[in-house]
Design a protein around this motif. Structure first.
Motif, PDB file in Angstrom:
ATOM      1  N   MET A   1       0.845  -1.173   0.000  1.00 61.24           N
ATOM      2  CA  MET A   1       0.000   0.000   0.000  1.00 61.24           C
ATOM      3  C   MET A   1       0.884   1.227   0.000  1.00 61.24           C
ATOM      4  SD  MET A   1      -3.273  -0.821   2.493  1.00 61.24           S
ATOM      5  CE  MET A   1      -2.785   0.453   3.545  1.00 61.24           C
ATOM      6  N   LEU A  16      -7.360   2.795  -3.569  1.00 60.35           N
ATOM      7  CA  LEU A  16      -8.165   2.596  -2.373  1.00 60.35           C
ATOM      8  C   LEU A  16      -8.959   3.847  -2.028  1.00 60.35           C
ATOM      9  CD1 LEU A  16      -5.626   0.611  -0.161  1.00 60.35           C
ATOM     10  CD2 LEU A  16      -7.590  -0.283  -1.445  1.00 60.35           C
ATOM     11  N   TYR A  17      -8.296   4.997  -2.038  1.00 61.20           N
ATOM     12  CA  TYR A  17      -8.990   6.251  -1.772  1.00 61.20           C
ATOM     13  C   TYR A  17      -8.105   7.426  -2.163  1.00 61.20           C
ATOM     14  CZ  TYR A  17      -6.173   6.571   2.507  1.00 61.20           C
ATOM     15  OH  TYR A  17      -5.137   6.638   3.404  1.00 61.20           O
ATOM     16  N   LEU A 126      -3.269   0.060  -3.646  1.00 56.19           N
ATOM     17  CA  LEU A 126      -2.781  -1.267  -3.312  1.00 56.19           C
ATOM     18  C   LEU A 126      -2.104  -1.821  -4.557  1.00 56.19           C
ATOM     19  CD1 LEU A 126      -2.938  -3.372  -1.022  1.00 56.19           C
ATOM     20  CD2 LEU A 126      -5.074  -4.158  -2.043  1.00 56.19           C
ATOM     21  N   ARG A 142      -6.607  -8.658  -0.297  1.00 53.12           N
ATOM     22  CA  ARG A 142      -6.820  -7.399  -1.036  1.00 53.12           C
ATOM     23  C   ARG A 142      -8.250  -6.886  -0.833  1.00 53.12           C
ATOM     24  NH1 ARG A 142      -4.338 -10.400  -5.313  1.00 53.12           N
ATOM     25  NH2 ARG A 142      -6.318 -10.332  -6.465  1.00 53.12           N
ATOM     26  N   ALA A 146      -9.320  -3.353   0.940  1.00 56.13           N
ATOM     27  CA  ALA A 146     -10.186  -2.404   0.231  1.00 56.13           C
ATOM     28  C   ALA A 146     -11.449  -2.121   1.034  1.00 56.13           C
ATOM     29  CB  ALA A 146     -10.527  -2.932  -1.160  1.00 56.13           C
ATOM     30  N   ALA A 149     -10.597   0.212   3.905  1.00 54.14           N
ATOM     31  CA  ALA A 149     -10.391   1.586   3.428  1.00 54.14           C
ATOM     32  C   ALA A 149     -11.734   2.255   3.137  1.00 54.14           C
ATOM     33  CB  ALA A 149      -9.513   1.584   2.181  1.00 54.14           C
ATOM     34  N   THR A 150     -12.661   1.518   2.531  1.00 50.95           N
ATOM     35  CA  THR A 150     -13.987   2.063   2.228  1.00 50.95           C
ATOM     36  C   THR A 150     -14.759   2.344   3.507  1.00 50.95           C
ATOM     37  OG1 THR A 150     -14.041   0.921   0.115  1.00 50.95           O
ATOM     38  CG2 THR A 150     -16.147   1.635   1.000  1.00 50.95           C
TER      39      THR A 150
END
Length: 162
Positions: A1, A16-17, A126, A142, A146, A149-150
């Protein structure tokens, strides 16, 4: 990451963001007593995160130089926590992603201020090698990263989930 611009050959990448940048200043910083403008920002001395890459935190200083807002060299430190501790007792300004600024300001007597200039958003991605792409355990990991992160994006309302 991390915040790489693009994966090297043979690697996959999933954003991811993204997050916008924010300025951290000590809560009694003299700049807070005046209008927070391009001039105030440019006249401030900045802390910078030393980086040997052109992405992530190290990119912030380069963006400021391109905007011709910073006429003095920043005080370079090795990491964001060292920089945060330095600005608590100095008149330095630190520019970091808003998610990072929020966490640090919750622990130290610091104020978060939006930069008076437009900075390229900070993106976290990522990256994995193609040999792991179809591995079910790696795929599961993964997906979990994700999802975390969301979930953090939704809980904090910061950044922009993908």
């Amino acid at each position: 990451m991390g915040s790489p611009v693009g994966p090297p050959p043979g690697y996959f990448r999933r954003r991811l963001y993204t997050d916008r940048f924010a300025c951290l200043l000590r809560n009694d910083h003299p700049a807070l007593a005046q209008e927070w403008s391009n001039d105030t920002f440019a006249a401030s001395r900045h802390a910078g995160i030393a980086s040997n890459t052109k992405d992530g935190f190290g990119r912030v200083h380069d963006d400021l130089v391109k905007l011709d807002l910073q006429d003095r060299d920043p005080v370079l430190v090795s990491n964001v926590l060292t920089a945060a501790l330095a600005i608590v007792s100095t008149d330095l300004v630190l520019v970091v992603p808003r998610r990072v600024a929020t966490r640090i300001a919750a622990l130290l007597p610091l104020v978060i201020v939006d930069p008076p200039v437009e900075l390229t958003p900070y993106e976290v991605a990522l990256i994995w090698h193609e040999r792991c792409h179809r591995d079910p355990y790696h795929r599961w990991l993964r997906q979990e990263i994700a999802a975390a992160a969301t979930a953090t994006e939704l809980a904090t309302g910061q950044g922009q989930p993908t």
